[in-house]
Design a protein around this motif. Structure first.
Motif: not given
Length: 71
Positions: A19-25
């Motif tokens: 999900d591109p909204k997840i800040n912590e990869r």
């Protein structure tokens, strides 16, 4: 959807599944672990799919980014 997911993993496009909204990869190791767990859960033979307790065990690693550190 299962075929699409398997194709993305086979093409080494796992990063694009996030999900591109997840800040912590997640680390590449953690992402690979999750993708492998997902693939096991989609086995055509239901008897080969892991039980929930096995899934929890497979995901309990130090580098998994969404694990609760207070456990």
């Amino acid at each position: 959807m299962v075929d699409w997911f398997r194709g993305m993993v086979a093409s080494q496009l796992g990063e694009e599944l996030l999900d591109p909204k997840i800040n912590e990869r997640p680390s590449s190791r953690a992402l690979k672990r999750v993708l492998l767990v997902c693939l096991r859960c989609m086995d055509m033979d239901a008897s080969n799919r892991p039980k929930m307790s096995q899934i929890v065990h497979m995901l309990e690693v130090d580098d998994f980014p969404f694990r609760n550190p207070l456990r």
